[in-house]
Design a protein around this motif. Sequence first.
Motif, PDB file in Angstrom:
ATOM      1  N   LYS A  87       0.881  -1.034  -0.052  1.00 47.12           N
ATOM      2  CA  LYS A  87      -0.134   0.028   0.111  1.00 47.12           C
ATOM      3  C   LYS A  87       0.947   1.245   0.028  1.00 47.12           C
ATOM      4  O   LYS A  87       1.821   1.362   0.800  1.00 47.12           O
ATOM      5  CB  LYS A  87      -0.907   0.001   1.106  1.00 47.12           C
ATOM      6  CG  LYS A  87      -1.975   0.996   1.319  1.00 47.12           C
ATOM      7  CD  LYS A  87      -2.937   0.827   2.130  1.00 47.12           C
ATOM      8  CE  LYS A  87      -4.127   1.839   1.883  1.00 47.12           C
ATOM      9  NZ  LYS A  87      -5.136   1.975   3.319  1.00 47.12           N
ATOM     10  N   PHE A  88       0.724   2.129  -1.136  1.00 42.13           N
ATOM     11  CA  PHE A  88       1.388   3.165  -0.940  1.00 42.13           C
ATOM     12  C   PHE A  88       0.585   4.516  -0.405  1.00 42.13           C
ATOM     13  O   PHE A  88      -0.359   4.609  -0.853  1.00 42.13           O
ATOM     14  CB  PHE A  88       1.877   3.567  -2.635  1.00 42.13           C
ATOM     15  CG  PHE A  88       2.484   2.306  -3.458  1.00 42.13           C
ATOM     16  CD1 PHE A  88       3.765   2.514  -3.278  1.00 42.13           C
ATOM     17  CD2 PHE A  88       1.769   1.772  -4.234  1.00 42.13           C
ATOM     18  CE1 PHE A  88       4.429   1.272  -3.919  1.00 42.13           C
ATOM     19  CE2 PHE A  88       2.217   0.592  -4.652  1.00 42.13           C
ATOM     20  CZ  PHE A  88       3.599   0.568  -4.697  1.00 42.13           C
ATOM     21  N   LEU A  89       1.363   4.832   0.819  1.00 45.76           N
ATOM     22  CA  LEU A  89       0.707   5.981   1.763  1.00 45.76           C
ATOM     23  C   LEU A  89       1.218   7.231   1.461  1.00 45.76           C
ATOM     24  O   LEU A  89       0.468   8.184   1.904  1.00 45.76           O
ATOM     25  CB  LEU A  89       0.636   5.508   3.036  1.00 45.76           C
ATOM     26  CG  LEU A  89      -0.210   4.081   3.174  1.00 45.76           C
ATOM     27  CD1 LEU A  89       0.693   3.164   4.383  1.00 45.76           C
ATOM     28  CD2 LEU A  89      -1.638   4.449   3.842  1.00 45.76           C
ATOM     29  N   GLY A  90       2.448   7.403   0.910  1.00 46.33           N
ATOM     30  CA  GLY A  90       3.061   8.862   0.899  1.00 46.33           C
ATOM     31  C   GLY A  90       3.933   8.683  -0.409  1.00 46.33           C
ATOM     32  O   GLY A  90       4.462   7.565  -0.825  1.00 46.33           O
ATOM     33  N   ALA A  91       4.379   9.724  -0.967  1.00 44.34           N
ATOM     34  CA  ALA A  91       5.231   9.996  -1.971  1.00 44.34           C
ATOM     35  C   ALA A  91       4.475   8.949  -3.195  1.00 44.34           C
ATOM     36  O   ALA A  91       5.288   8.699  -3.972  1.00 44.34           O
ATOM     37  CB  ALA A  91       6.574   9.140  -1.983  1.00 44.34           C
TER      38      ALA A  91
ATOM     39  N   ILE B 278       9.968  -1.232  -6.042  1.00 45.61           N
ATOM     40  CA  ILE B 278       9.400   0.344  -5.903  1.00 45.61           C
ATOM     41  C   ILE B 278      10.400   1.178  -6.039  1.00 45.61           C
ATOM     42  O   ILE B 278      11.628   1.234  -5.563  1.00 45.61           O
ATOM     43  CB  ILE B 278       8.868   0.312  -4.497  1.00 45.61           C
ATOM     44  CG1 ILE B 278       8.062  -0.750  -4.084  1.00 45.61           C
ATOM     45  CG2 ILE B 278       8.309   1.679  -4.113  1.00 45.61           C
ATOM     46  CD1 ILE B 278       7.347  -0.809  -2.707  1.00 45.61           C
ATOM     47  N   MET B 279      10.420   2.047  -7.179  1.00 45.47           N
ATOM     48  CA  MET B 279      11.329   2.847  -7.703  1.00 45.47           C
ATOM     49  C   MET B 279      11.134   4.422  -7.417  1.00 45.47           C
ATOM     50  O   MET B 279       9.967   4.552  -7.909  1.00 45.47           O
ATOM     51  CB  MET B 279      11.966   2.461  -8.925  1.00 45.47           C
ATOM     52  CG  MET B 279      12.687   3.299  -9.558  1.00 45.47           C
ATOM     53  SD  MET B 279      13.179   2.696 -11.404  1.00 45.47           S
ATOM     54  CE  MET B 279      14.584   3.950 -11.587  1.00 45.47           C
ATOM     55  N   GLU B 280      11.984   5.165  -7.085  1.00 43.87           N
ATOM     56  CA  GLU B 280      11.677   6.671  -7.294  1.00 43.87           C
ATOM     57  C   GLU B 280      11.693   7.252  -8.680  1.00 43.87           C
ATOM     58  O   GLU B 280      12.651   6.525  -9.485  1.00 43.87           O
ATOM     59  CB  GLU B 280      12.843   7.449  -6.329  1.00 43.87           C
ATOM     60  CG  GLU B 280      14.120   7.647  -6.850  1.00 43.87           C
ATOM     61  CD  GLU B 280      14.556   8.920  -7.195  1.00 43.87           C
ATOM     62  OE1 GLU B 280      13.685   9.881  -7.594  1.00 43.87           O
ATOM     63  OE2 GLU B 280      15.903   9.248  -6.930  1.00 43.87           O
TER      64      GLU B 280
ATOM     65  N   ILE C  54       7.089  -3.130 -11.822  1.00 46.11           N
ATOM     66  CA  ILE C  54       7.721  -1.873 -11.016  1.00 46.11           C
ATOM     67  C   ILE C  54       6.697  -0.858 -10.825  1.00 46.11           C
ATOM     68  O   ILE C  54       5.931  -0.433 -11.653  1.00 46.11           O
ATOM     69  CB  ILE C  54       8.632  -1.530 -12.248  1.00 46.11           C
ATOM     70  CG1 ILE C  54       9.708  -2.593 -12.912  1.00 46.11           C
ATOM     71  CG2 ILE C  54       9.539  -0.090 -12.013  1.00 46.11           C
ATOM     72  CD1 ILE C  54      10.498  -2.262 -14.214  1.00 46.11           C
ATOM     73  N   PHE C  55       6.832  -0.532  -9.768  1.00 48.22           N
ATOM     74  CA  PHE C  55       6.259   0.634  -9.364  1.00 48.22           C
ATOM     75  C   PHE C  55       6.878   2.273  -9.131  1.00 48.22           C
ATOM     76  O   PHE C  55       7.895   1.832  -8.644  1.00 48.22           O
ATOM     77  CB  PHE C  55       5.393   0.513  -7.900  1.00 48.22           C
ATOM     78  CG  PHE C  55       4.490  -0.642  -7.839  1.00 48.22           C
ATOM     79  CD1 PHE C  55       3.174  -0.525  -8.179  1.00 48.22           C
ATOM     80  CD2 PHE C  55       4.962  -1.965  -7.231  1.00 48.22           C
ATOM     81  CE1 PHE C  55       2.194  -1.564  -8.044  1.00 48.22           C
ATOM     82  CE2 PHE C  55       3.878  -2.972  -7.170  1.00 48.22           C
ATOM     83  CZ  PHE C  55       2.721  -2.702  -7.378  1.00 48.22           C
ATOM     84  N   LEU C  56       6.251   3.172  -9.840  1.00 51.09           N
ATOM     85  CA  LEU C  56       7.113   4.384  -9.813  1.00 51.09           C
ATOM     86  C   LEU C  56       6.412   5.274  -8.829  1.00 51.09           C
ATOM     87  O   LEU C  56       5.211   5.579  -8.750  1.00 51.09           O
ATOM     88  CB  LEU C  56       6.998   5.084 -11.138  1.00 51.09           C
ATOM     89  CG  LEU C  56       7.621   4.322 -12.344  1.00 51.09           C
ATOM     90  CD1 LEU C  56       7.577   5.141 -13.620  1.00 51.09           C
ATOM     91  CD2 LEU C  56       9.030   3.973 -11.840  1.00 51.09           C
ATOM     92  N   VAL C  57       7.172   5.823  -7.680  1.00 47.04           N
ATOM     93  CA  VAL C  57       6.840   6.647  -6.590  1.00 47.04           C
ATOM     94  C   VAL C  57       7.578   7.844  -6.561  1.00 47.04           C
ATOM     95  O   VAL C  57       8.667   7.903  -7.486  1.00 47.04           O
ATOM     96  CB  VAL C  57       6.749   5.991  -5.189  1.00 47.04           C
ATOM     97  CG1 VAL C  57       5.716   4.781  -5.486  1.00 47.04           C
ATOM     98  CG2 VAL C  57       8.325   5.396  -4.960  1.00 47.04           C
ATOM     99  N   HIS C  58       7.617   8.819  -5.792  1.00 47.97           N
ATOM    100  CA  HIS C  58       8.365   9.546  -5.473  1.00 47.97           C
ATOM    101  C   HIS C  58       8.578  10.639  -6.699  1.00 47.97           C
ATOM    102  O   HIS C  58       9.871  10.698  -7.055  1.00 47.97           O
ATOM    103  CB  HIS C  58       9.762   9.285  -4.770  1.00 47.97           C
ATOM    104  CG  HIS C  58      10.230   9.979  -3.800  1.00 47.97           C
ATOM    105  ND1 HIS C  58      11.050  11.205  -4.296  1.00 47.97           N
ATOM    106  CD2 HIS C  58      10.464  10.365  -2.658  1.00 47.97           C
ATOM    107  CE1 HIS C  58      11.862  11.866  -3.517  1.00 47.97           C
ATOM    108  NE2 HIS C  58      11.133  11.491  -2.229  1.00 47.97           N
ATOM    109  N   GLY C  59       7.642  11.290  -7.274  1.00 49.70           N
ATOM    110  CA  GLY C  59       7.760  12.327  -8.254  1.00 49.70           C
ATOM    111  C   GLY C  59       6.647  12.802  -8.769  1.00 49.70           C
ATOM    112  O   GLY C  59       5.595  12.355  -8.278  1.00 49.70           O
TER     113      GLY C  59
END
Length: 549
Positions: A4-8, A209-211, A432-437
């Motif tokens: 679960k992606f809760l932030g970024a 999980i990649m920024e 691949i999940f892209l987060v932090h952007g």
Amino acid sequence: MNVKFLGAAMSVTGSCHLVTTDKYKILLDCGQFQGGKALEELNEKEFGFDPAEIDFMILSHAHIDHSGRIPLLVKRGYSGRIYCTDATADLVDIMLKDSGYIHEKEAEWTNRKAERSGKPFVEPLYTFEDAAESIKYLEPVLYGQLHEINPDVKVRFSDAGHILGSSIVELWINEGEHVSKLVFSGDLGVKNKPILRDPETIAEADYLIMEATYGDRVHESSFDSLGKFFDIILKTTRRGGTVVIPSFAVGRTQELIYHLNIFYEEHRELKAELDKIMVYVDSPLATSATEIFRRNAQVFDEETREYILKGDNPLDFKNLIFTRSSEESRQLNFNPAPKIIISASGMCEAGRIKHHLKHHLWDSKCSVVFVGYQAVGTLGRSLVNGDKDVSIFGEKIHVNAEIYNLEGFSGHADRDDLLEWLSSFITPPKKIFLVHGEEESKKGFAHTVKEVLGYDCTVVEDVSEYDLNSDQLLSIEDTKNRVASREQLTDVKNQLSKIHEDLEAILYNANLAVGNGRTEEEINEITNLILELDKSSFKLGLAVTKKEE
Ligand SMILES: [Zn+2]
């Protein structure tokens, strides 16, 4: 296994991801949301899970947008271990305490205003004491060591080359007979940075999980930025101005010190001139962080270690002065000599940098040099965008100083670096999940990956949960739009209060004009018109406040 992606997720900050296996709940990072009031309000909200139910936490690196809510997590019932590298544990100690102190000061400030206006008091998000308490849960692990957290979960930290102690997290998870590997990139750094080692590559992962902070951008080379940096310093000081550098206290400041040290040492021909230019590091946190850097030379790159072996300190030179007390900091603004001031916070939202900007932005002889990421909604972003009027401590300041934004100092991999890192996987990750952007960065990067490597990436767009076994999206929330509409409302409210101030000024001037040949009747007419306008702006304000609630 679920994640679960809760932030970024809908922004760059607030990194926090929850991995749920058949037996455990594992938290990856617990960062603070930063950049704008609406986003920061999310820090107060529920985590989206019960902290007491989390079995253990893994921290990728010390930056506040990855670690900043740890004290709150502990305060709300978390009592497991927090695994991270040694250097991260050292840094997070001073950073969280500093953050607790800032939250206390902010609450004090808000409550002083609340007392005057009769509004209810607020509690700090957490205190210095809360931060000190949470540090006890840190469990340092060496880089490269395969650490068994329990018979079902193993972790390994590889160097992410982003800040001191930063890591790429590899997790091996047993669920019954099945073993899967999840990799969390954390924040990925840039190759050939001073002090830090290059980001390590990873051979394989089932889930990644990649920024993607700069997933759609290519930075200027650090070499070009460095050249410009020294040109700006010489140009500004030669015309009698001061160079103000808003810089992240941890990482970027030490990098600047390293470069300035070499510049002062290597440019003998400028010695007489440079001897007169003092470099002030005006941030207690940056000063403490520099101490921690000096203590952690074991994780420096080869070049810096050789430098130290020669008996020289890469983070010190004759003209460098660390100012500790706020009195020393204040004195800097009464010192007319051309100089360099490096101060935090990097996005100009808090800390001593705000005083330095207030004292130098109006002065066309001065320069302000940005050397890091500026989130939407921050004073730093507004200056980088070229805004000519800004408000600092409620005072309007007209910007006459030269503003520069040097992207080559970025501590984040750009599109090409990210692509190179991803292509080093021997077998492509299953998912691949892209987060932090920001949204364009993540979408842009997903597009590039598809085009160049042929892989599909999932762009995480908001708080959302995925079932990794069945590859399904389980839930998605609409935080993004809620934050955006709150931001718009805050904007309207600010504009209204400006109208209000302007109207008061007109009213005052209209009254002054009585003696200037206008009849009292004419003045009354103007006054009534203004009062009418004022009333309608007030009503509009009320409507906005209601909508907001
Ligand atoms: Zn970071």
